[in-house]
Design a protein around this motif. Structure first.
Motif, PDB file in Angstrom:
ATOM      1  N   MET A  26       0.839  -1.201   0.000  1.00 57.88           N
ATOM      2  CA  MET A  26       0.000   0.000   0.000  1.00 57.88           C
ATOM      3  C   MET A  26       0.878   1.257   0.000  1.00 57.88           C
ATOM      4  SD  MET A  26      -2.843   1.153   2.813  1.00 57.88           S
ATOM      5  CE  MET A  26      -3.696  -0.420   2.676  1.00 57.88           C
ATOM      6  N   ALA A  27       0.575   2.171  -0.907  1.00 55.98           N
ATOM      7  CA  ALA A  27       1.370   3.392  -1.026  1.00 55.98           C
ATOM      8  C   ALA A  27       1.045   4.352   0.111  1.00 55.98           C
ATOM      9  CB  ALA A  27       1.102   4.054  -2.369  1.00 55.98           C
ATOM     10  N   ARG A  28       2.074   4.956   0.698  1.00 52.42           N
ATOM     11  CA  ARG A  28       1.866   5.898   1.785  1.00 52.42           C
ATOM     12  C   ARG A  28       1.300   7.229   1.299  1.00 52.42           C
ATOM     13  NH1 ARG A  28       7.357   5.153   5.495  1.00 52.42           N
ATOM     14  NH2 ARG A  28       7.027   2.944   6.015  1.00 52.42           N
ATOM     15  N   ASN A  29       1.473   7.520   0.008  1.00 51.72           N
ATOM     16  CA  ASN A  29       1.007   8.808  -0.507  1.00 51.72           C
ATOM     17  C   ASN A  29      -0.406   8.729  -1.074  1.00 51.72           C
ATOM     18  OD1 ASN A  29       1.705   7.263  -2.708  1.00 51.72           O
ATOM     19  ND2 ASN A  29       3.026   8.801  -3.668  1.00 51.72           N
ATOM     20  N   ILE A  30      -1.092   7.606  -0.866  1.00 47.86           N
ATOM     21  CA  ILE A  30      -2.461   7.443  -1.348  1.00 47.86           C
ATOM     22  C   ILE A  30      -3.344   6.958  -0.196  1.00 47.86           C
ATOM     23  CG2 ILE A  30      -3.974   6.117  -2.887  1.00 47.86           C
ATOM     24  CD1 ILE A  30      -1.766   6.084  -4.931  1.00 47.86           C
ATOM     25  N   THR A  31      -4.447   7.646   0.026  1.00 49.46           N
ATOM     26  CA  THR A  31      -5.419   7.227   1.029  1.00 49.46           C
ATOM     27  C   THR A  31      -6.052   5.904   0.609  1.00 49.46           C
ATOM     28  OG1 THR A  31      -5.920   9.543   1.509  1.00 49.46           O
ATOM     29  CG2 THR A  31      -7.525   7.904   2.248  1.00 49.46           C
ATOM     30  N   PRO A  32      -6.112   4.902   1.476  1.00 48.85           N
ATOM     31  CA  PRO A  32      -6.720   3.619   1.095  1.00 48.85           C
ATOM     32  C   PRO A  32      -8.185   3.780   0.683  1.00 48.85           C
ATOM     33  CG  PRO A  32      -5.470   3.382   3.119  1.00 48.85           C
ATOM     34  CD  PRO A  32      -5.534   4.856   2.832  1.00 48.85           C
ATOM     35  N   LYS A  33      -8.606   2.981  -0.290  1.00 47.95           N
ATOM     36  CA  LYS A  33      -9.997   3.011  -0.758  1.00 47.95           C
ATOM     37  C   LYS A  33     -10.993   2.864   0.383  1.00 47.95           C
ATOM     38  CE  LYS A  33     -10.011   0.940  -5.405  1.00 47.95           C
ATOM     39  NZ  LYS A  33     -10.552  -0.183  -6.190  1.00 47.95           N
ATOM     40  N   GLU A  34     -10.743   1.867   1.236  1.00 48.58           N
ATOM     41  CA  GLU A  34     -11.698   1.543   2.293  1.00 48.58           C
ATOM     42  C   GLU A  34     -11.802   2.650   3.333  1.00 48.58           C
ATOM     43  OE1 GLU A  34     -13.691  -1.015   2.224  1.00 48.58           O
ATOM     44  OE2 GLU A  34     -12.816  -1.660   0.314  1.00 48.58           O
ATOM     45  N   GLU A  35     -10.776   3.461   3.438  1.00 43.59           N
ATOM     46  CA  GLU A  35     -10.767   4.538   4.435  1.00 43.59           C
ATOM     47  C   GLU A  35     -11.551   5.750   3.947  1.00 43.59           C
ATOM     48  OE1 GLU A  35      -7.324   7.487   6.105  1.00 43.59           O
ATOM     49  OE2 GLU A  35      -6.907   5.334   6.219  1.00 43.59           O
ATOM     50  N   ASP A  36     -11.332   6.160   2.701  1.00 37.22           N
ATOM     51  CA  ASP A  36     -12.011   7.341   2.146  1.00 37.22           C
ATOM     52  C   ASP A  36     -11.945   7.241   0.631  1.00 37.22           C
ATOM     53  OD1 ASP A  36     -12.790   9.859   1.213  1.00 37.22           O
ATOM     54  OD2 ASP A  36     -11.908  10.910   2.917  1.00 37.22           O
ATOM     55  N   TYR A  37     -13.020   6.743   0.042  1.00 38.89           N
ATOM     56  CA  TYR A  37     -13.014   6.459  -1.398  1.00 38.89           C
ATOM     57  C   TYR A  37     -12.806   7.725  -2.225  1.00 38.89           C
ATOM     58  CZ  TYR A  37     -14.206   4.047  -5.749  1.00 38.89           C
ATOM     59  OH  TYR A  37     -14.154   3.504  -7.020  1.00 38.89           O
ATOM     60  N   SER A  38     -13.468   8.798  -1.858  1.00 39.68           N
ATOM     61  CA  SER A  38     -13.352  10.046  -2.625  1.00 39.68           C
ATOM     62  C   SER A  38     -11.927  10.582  -2.593  1.00 39.68           C
ATOM     63  CB  SER A  38     -14.313  11.102  -2.079  1.00 39.68           C
ATOM     64  OG  SER A  38     -15.652  10.709  -2.285  1.00 39.68           O
ATOM     65  N   GLN A  39     -11.302  10.537  -1.413  1.00 39.51           N
ATOM     66  CA  GLN A  39      -9.937  11.028  -1.315  1.00 39.51           C
ATOM     67  C   GLN A  39      -8.974  10.096  -2.045  1.00 39.51           C
ATOM     68  OE1 GLN A  39      -9.119  14.093   0.029  1.00 39.51           O
ATOM     69  NE2 GLN A  39      -7.217  13.612  -1.073  1.00 39.51           N
TER      70      GLN A  39
END
Length: 479
Positions: free
Chosen positions: A1-14
């Motif tokens: 999982m990339a640290r510079n990308i918000t996980p899908k499950e956490e905040d899909y829009s972000q």
């Protein structure tokens, strides 16, 4: 999982916005609701454009261009059209330091101005059909913008045709729907449901609207292309009249159809992951990247880099010009170079290190699965296209399986509401209501009729009104 990308499950829009940012696809413009498409994003659009354009021309259409500014009075000639688009219109009232006698609307779509031009070009049945497409920008003032999905200005194509008979126009409408479906499934690896829009979702001024509906990875629906049978509405409004074969005067039958940069958003939300962008190989502007790796600078420059360029040239002969790049960012660590191309969604990474050099092989790593495979130099011409086709097929099958696993049936409104709340996705139900019922369902659940599928003519009891004879409909929450 990339640290510079918000996980899908956490905040899909972000997550969606992070993928766009990290892959350098687009950025916000200084005008609210507008976007700047960056070079990598525009390269993807050019890939969509060139491949769709070829399909349009294969079906007999030619490209033309019509003005950006449309007299405001043109929109008022077709009542449903002006009612549908007026809230979204941007209007020019001053130019050259003076107030204009008549305001101009920045085109939200071009049926009106093209109808006006067709009325000047058509006098006889011999002048028909007219089969024209244009690639352009349009503006629809968007209150809740989202990059690629909904922006005030966006790029698209809009086809506009005129025919001598109703049957020809209906055939054209459905033919172009099939052009969209085949392109979306074969190139974008995007499974779509084709169907007719309900009365409440129909294009303003059309008799029938047909759509391609796709399910995104958050289980919401996205309308990715539409084709409209306009009947004679715009012909009568703009007097596209002609003498038919019997010598009588008649009005032309017209169609319009379009898709846009929204397709890029669809690809992102269908295929991408928490590491970044994933592109289907047939869409990707760059299909493979060759990465020479060594701590010995001389060997890197004198041996590995020339070999990488030689193999890239061979691959381009098989895959097409400019479809393969060689990474020479030697100031970066190998892992950083890998990650850069991974986040931009390049389908295949081909590594050439000293171990690979000694054994005359490349190490191939797929973007979608991270699966690794060694390829001999002699076999690159056949092995790389094979891997890319396997990836293309796998992406489509994965997206189709996701849609099927998240499609449900409802026999009552209570069941419908429960499925929407607990499962989401597509809900199939027989529906015999009209615009009022569609509005009531939307107000109660935020779900809308996405389409009445073309491949299902079955009838049943309406889940909402309890009337018999309802058509099968697909409902979903949508972008």
């Amino acid at each position: 999982m990339a640290r510079n990308i918000t996980p899908k499950e956490e905040d899909y829009s972000q997550w969606y916005l992070d993928v766009i940012k990290i892959a350098e696809l687009a950025d916000y413009a200084p005008v609210r609701g507008c976007m700047v498409i960056r070079p990598w994003g525009y390269a993807i659009w050019e890939s969509i454009q060139s491949q769709l354009d070829a399909r349009f021309k294969e079906t007999g259409h030619a490209n033309a261009y019509f003005p950006l500014l449309i007299p405001a009075s043109f929109l008022e000639k077709e009542a449903e059209h002006v009612e549908g688009f007026s809230p979204e219109c941007a209007v020019v009232t001053h130019a050259g330091g003076e107030e204009l006698e008549e305001p101009f609307v920045i085109r939200p779509t071009s049926e009106t101005v093209i109808g006006y031009m067709y009325s000047r070009w058509v006098q006889s049945w011999r002048d028909l059909p007219i089969l024209i497409n244009q690639w352009c920008n349009v503006m629809r003032w968007e209150k809740r913008p989202r990059l690629f999905l909904r922006t005030s200005e966006f790029l698209w194509q809009e086809g506009h045709t005129a025919h001598a008979t109703k049957e020809e126009a209906i055939d054209e409408t459905l033919k172009m729907l099939e052009v969209y479906r085949s392109f979306m499934e074969e190139v974008l690896a995007l499974p779509v449901v084709t169907g007719e829009k309900s009365e409440g979702e129909r294009f303003p001024g059309a008799l029938n609207t047909y759509t391609c509906e796709a399910m995104m990875s958050d289980k919401r629906a996205l309308q990715v292309g539409t084709s409209h049978f306009l009947g004679q509405n715009f012909s009568k409004a703009f007097d596209i009249s002609f003498q038919n074969k019997d010598g009588n005067m008649d009005y032309a039958w017209t169609t319009s159809w379009g898709t846009s940069t929204r397709l890029i958003g669809a690809v992102i939300m269908t295929h991408s992951d928490d590491d970044g962008l994933v592109l289907p190989p047939r869409l990707a502007p760059v299909k493979a990247v060759l990465i020479p790796i060594s701590t010995d600078e001389r060997k890197l420059e004198d041996t590995l880099l020339p070999k990488a360029r030689e193999l890239a040239n061979r691959l381009e002969a098989a895959l097409g010009p400019r479809s393969v790049i060689v990474d020479s960012q030697f100031h970066l660590r190998p892992g950083d170079r890998f990650f850069y191309h991974l986040q931009r969604g390049i389908p295949l990474r081909l590594e050439l290190g000293e171990r690979e050099w000694d054994r005359c092989v490349l190490r191939a790593v797929r973007r979608d699965t991270a699966q690794k495979e060694e390829i001999s130099w002699d076999a690159v011409d056949s092995a790389v296209p094979r891997i890319l086709e396997e990836m293309q097929r796998a992406l489509y099958e994965r997206a189709l399986a996701f849609r099927e696993a998240n499609t449900y049936h409802a026999g009552s409104f209570d069941e419908f509401k429960g499925l929407l709340e607990e499962k989401g996705g597509f809900i199939k139900a027989y529906f015999a209501g009209g615009v009022a019922e569609e509005r009531a369902i939307k107000e109660a659940t935020t779900a809308t009729v996405r389409c009445l599928p073309l491949n299902d003519n079955s009838k049943g009891r309406c889940f909402y009104t309890k009337k018999d004879g309802g058509r099968l409909a697909i409902f979903a929450k949508a972008y």
